[in-house]
Design an enzyme around this catalytic site. Structure first.
Site, PDB file in Angstrom:
ATOM      1  N   ASP A  94       0.852  -1.174   0.000  1.00 34.99           N
ATOM      2  CA  ASP A  94       0.000   0.000   0.000  1.00 34.99           C
ATOM      3  C   ASP A  94       0.895   1.232   0.000  1.00 34.99           C
ATOM      4  OD1 ASP A  94      -2.142   1.640   0.152  1.00 34.99           O
ATOM      5  OD2 ASP A  94      -2.796   1.031   2.135  1.00 34.99           O
ATOM      6  N   SER A  95       0.397   2.331  -0.521  1.00 36.27           N
ATOM      7  CA  SER A  95       1.235   3.517  -0.688  1.00 36.27           C
ATOM      8  C   SER A  95       1.298   4.394   0.547  1.00 36.27           C
ATOM      9  CB  SER A  95       0.694   4.360  -1.844  1.00 36.27           C
ATOM     10  OG  SER A  95      -0.599   4.850  -1.511  1.00 36.27           O
ATOM     11  N   TYR A  98      -4.169   5.208   2.641  1.00 35.28           N
ATOM     12  CA  TYR A  98      -5.171   4.949   3.666  1.00 35.28           C
ATOM     13  C   TYR A  98      -4.878   5.744   4.940  1.00 35.28           C
ATOM     14  CZ  TYR A  98      -8.059   2.530   7.079  1.00 35.28           C
ATOM     15  OH  TYR A  98      -8.956   2.244   8.077  1.00 35.28           O
ATOM     16  N   GLN A 190     -11.406   6.521  -6.744  1.00 37.61           N
ATOM     17  CA  GLN A 190     -12.084   7.156  -5.618  1.00 37.61           C
ATOM     18  C   GLN A 190     -13.434   7.696  -6.099  1.00 37.61           C
ATOM     19  OE1 GLN A 190     -11.499   7.007  -2.537  1.00 37.61           O
ATOM     20  NE2 GLN A 190      -9.336   6.389  -2.360  1.00 37.61           N
ATOM     21  N   GLY A 217     -11.548   3.817  -0.632  1.00 37.05           N
ATOM     22  CA  GLY A 217     -12.553   4.633   0.012  1.00 37.05           C
ATOM     23  C   GLY A 217     -13.841   3.921   0.340  1.00 37.05           C
ATOM     24  N   ASP A 267      -8.051  -7.452   0.517  1.00 35.54           N
ATOM     25  CA  ASP A 267      -7.134  -7.460   1.657  1.00 35.54           C
ATOM     26  C   ASP A 267      -7.845  -6.848   2.847  1.00 35.54           C
ATOM     27  OD1 ASP A 267      -5.691  -4.784   2.830  1.00 35.54           O
ATOM     28  OD2 ASP A 267      -6.617  -4.422   0.879  1.00 35.54           O
ATOM     29  N   CYS A 305     -14.043 -27.366  10.166  1.00 30.06           N
ATOM     30  CA  CYS A 305     -12.760 -26.779   9.776  1.00 30.06           C
ATOM     31  C   CYS A 305     -11.633 -27.805   9.918  1.00 30.06           C
ATOM     32  CB  CYS A 305     -12.475 -25.554  10.643  1.00 30.06           C
ATOM     33  SG  CYS A 305     -10.906 -24.746  10.272  1.00 30.06           S
ATOM     34  N   CYS A 307      -8.343 -26.832   9.993  1.00 25.99           N
ATOM     35  CA  CYS A 307      -7.113 -26.143  10.385  1.00 25.99           C
ATOM     36  C   CYS A 307      -6.470 -26.840  11.582  1.00 25.99           C
ATOM     37  CB  CYS A 307      -7.390 -24.676  10.708  1.00 25.99           C
ATOM     38  SG  CYS A 307      -8.152 -24.379  12.332  1.00 25.99           S
ATOM     39  N   CYS A 310      -8.465 -26.368  14.934  1.00 30.48           N
ATOM     40  CA  CYS A 310      -9.692 -27.149  15.101  1.00 30.48           C
ATOM     41  C   CYS A 310      -9.417 -28.656  15.126  1.00 30.48           C
ATOM     42  CB  CYS A 310     -10.682 -26.797  13.992  1.00 30.48           C
ATOM     43  SG  CYS A 310     -11.368 -25.124  14.149  1.00 30.48           S
ATOM     44  N   HIS A 336      -6.716 -20.222  12.583  1.00 21.27           N
ATOM     45  CA  HIS A 336      -8.086 -20.616  12.208  1.00 21.27           C
ATOM     46  C   HIS A 336      -8.712 -19.635  11.226  1.00 21.27           C
ATOM     47  CE1 HIS A 336     -12.234 -21.970  12.405  1.00 21.27           C
ATOM     48  NE2 HIS A 336     -12.551 -20.683  12.570  1.00 21.27           N
TER      49      HIS A 336
END
Length: 391
Positions: A94-95, A98, A190, A217, A267, A305, A307, A310, A336
């Protein structure tokens, strides 16, 4: 020019869901994909090997935070971010755009760039579009983002339009400054919650022929219905042959809705952040393992699950660890939630591939109990008040 390429393999007949293949310098990424957030160059509590073992081959890191600590020159001296954090998969950086929103009380902004007052020591730092690009080139990420101005969801149309125009100006400057071979630079659309501004932004940025386009945004506190409407309206104006990235979205239901509207990349720090606070994803919705109902539960939190958490531990054990603030529990719950999302993305891609995504989406959303909307919005507002926060 970047050698990175995106290939659209299939579009769902009943929705706008897309199956794709994104080739980057550090491998091939199947889309739609979720990128866990490594704000400071680490997925909190997990090793790179564990993240890859869960099923992720691309992550997000934050340029602003790495700029402050340890400093871009140190990361560059260590061989770039991949080598520094021992991660051989893809990285999107990311630049810092945000933080223009989340650190609003600590910055000044004009057409030249953003002057931040460090939340660490109070020192001032100017980040221009050209510097944002230079920093990301030094980090060596596979995908870099333009510097953008992210308006607040309740800003007036005039303020949102001004932020959009400044974002366009900075996008041009970032594009001219970008030189690193093997790295793609994505633009950020935006326009707030105003469809006409979103159309103008998408059309203008598409005319500059970036390798990919993000929707910025959103997921900042607006109702989910509004977010979904804006996503659907915006993707209609973006090139079909370029990847589309919805920034800051990590709730399972929002990912499914976003995929249905043509989004390829997601993300968010939410899945790992809520995990460390006891909130775990299940097929029926989010549950809080700290609640008393789990104190004597012999089964895992999510019996469906596979994982490590679990397969190995009961819900009662996780409840016990949280009650005693044992560090192990933060690893177990993170494993998880990330596994849940990795499996969700696998199921989504499979459903698009075999033409059953519409029924998958309807079934998933019918079973998944979402967080109460007023509660969700209050959590979102609280999250934005936390200084050290990332998408």
């Amino acid at each position: 020019m970047s050698p990175n390429t995106f290939r659209l393999l299939k579009t769902d007949a009943d929705t706008k869901a897309r199956l794709g293949e994104l080739k980057i310098s550090h491998g091939t990424v199947s889309t739609p994909v979720f990128m866990p957030v490594a704000t400071h160059g680490t997925i909190k509590t997990l090793t790179p090997e564990e993240v890859k073992g869960i099923g992720f081959n691309i992550i997000l890191a934050n340029t602003y935070h790495l700029y402050l600590r340890p400093g871009i020159p140190i990361v560059e001296k260590m061989g770039g971010l991949h080598r520094f954090m021992n991660w051989d998969g893809g990285i999107l950086t990311d630049s810092g755009g945000y933080q223009i929103f989340s650190l609003a009380t600590l910055r000044r902004i004009n057409d030249e760039g953003v002057t931040f007052r460090s939340h660490i020591d109070g020192s001032e730092h100017l980040i221009t579009p050209e510097l944002a690009v230079r920093f990301q080139e030094s980090l060596g990420s596979d995908i870099a983002m333009v510097l953008d101005e992210c308006p607040a969801p309740d800003d007036s149309p005039e303020k949102v339009k001004a932020a959009m125009n400044r974002t366009h100006l900075w996008a041009e400057q970032c594009l001219k400054a970008h030189r690193r071979p093997g790295q793609s630079l994505y633009a950020i659309v935006q326009g707030g919650v105003f469809p006409e501004l979103r159309r103008q932004s998408a059309e203008y940025l598409a005319s500059l022929d970036f390798p990919g386009y993000a929707l910025g945004g959103l997921s900042l506190g607006e109702p989910k219905k509004v977010m979904n409407e804006i996503v659907e309206a915006t993707t209609a104006w973006l090139p079909e042959n370029k990847p589309r990235y919805l920034m800051g979205v990590g709730s399972p239901e929002d990912i499914v809705e976003g995929v249905a509207r043509g989004i390829d990349l997601f993300d968010s720090a939410l899945p790992t952040r809520v995990a460390r606070n006891g909130a775990l994803f299940t097929g029926q919705g989010r549950v809080d393992v700290r609640n008393a109902v789990y104190r004597q539960m012999e089964s895992p939190v999510d019996p469906e699950c596979d994982c490590y958490t679990c397969r190995t531990f009961s819900a009662a054990y996780l409840h016990h660890l949280f009650s005693n603030e044992e560090l192990l529990v933060y690893r177990l719950t993170t494993i998880h939630n990330l596994t849940f999302l990795a499996r969700l993305m696998q199921k989504i891609r499979a459903a698009i591939g075999d033409g059953t995504f519409k029924s998958f989406k309807d079934d998933f959303l019918a079973r998944y109990k979402t967080t109460n909307e007023p509660v969700r919005l209050e959590q979102k507002r609280k999250g934005h008040r936390v200084i050290d926060i990332s998408r």
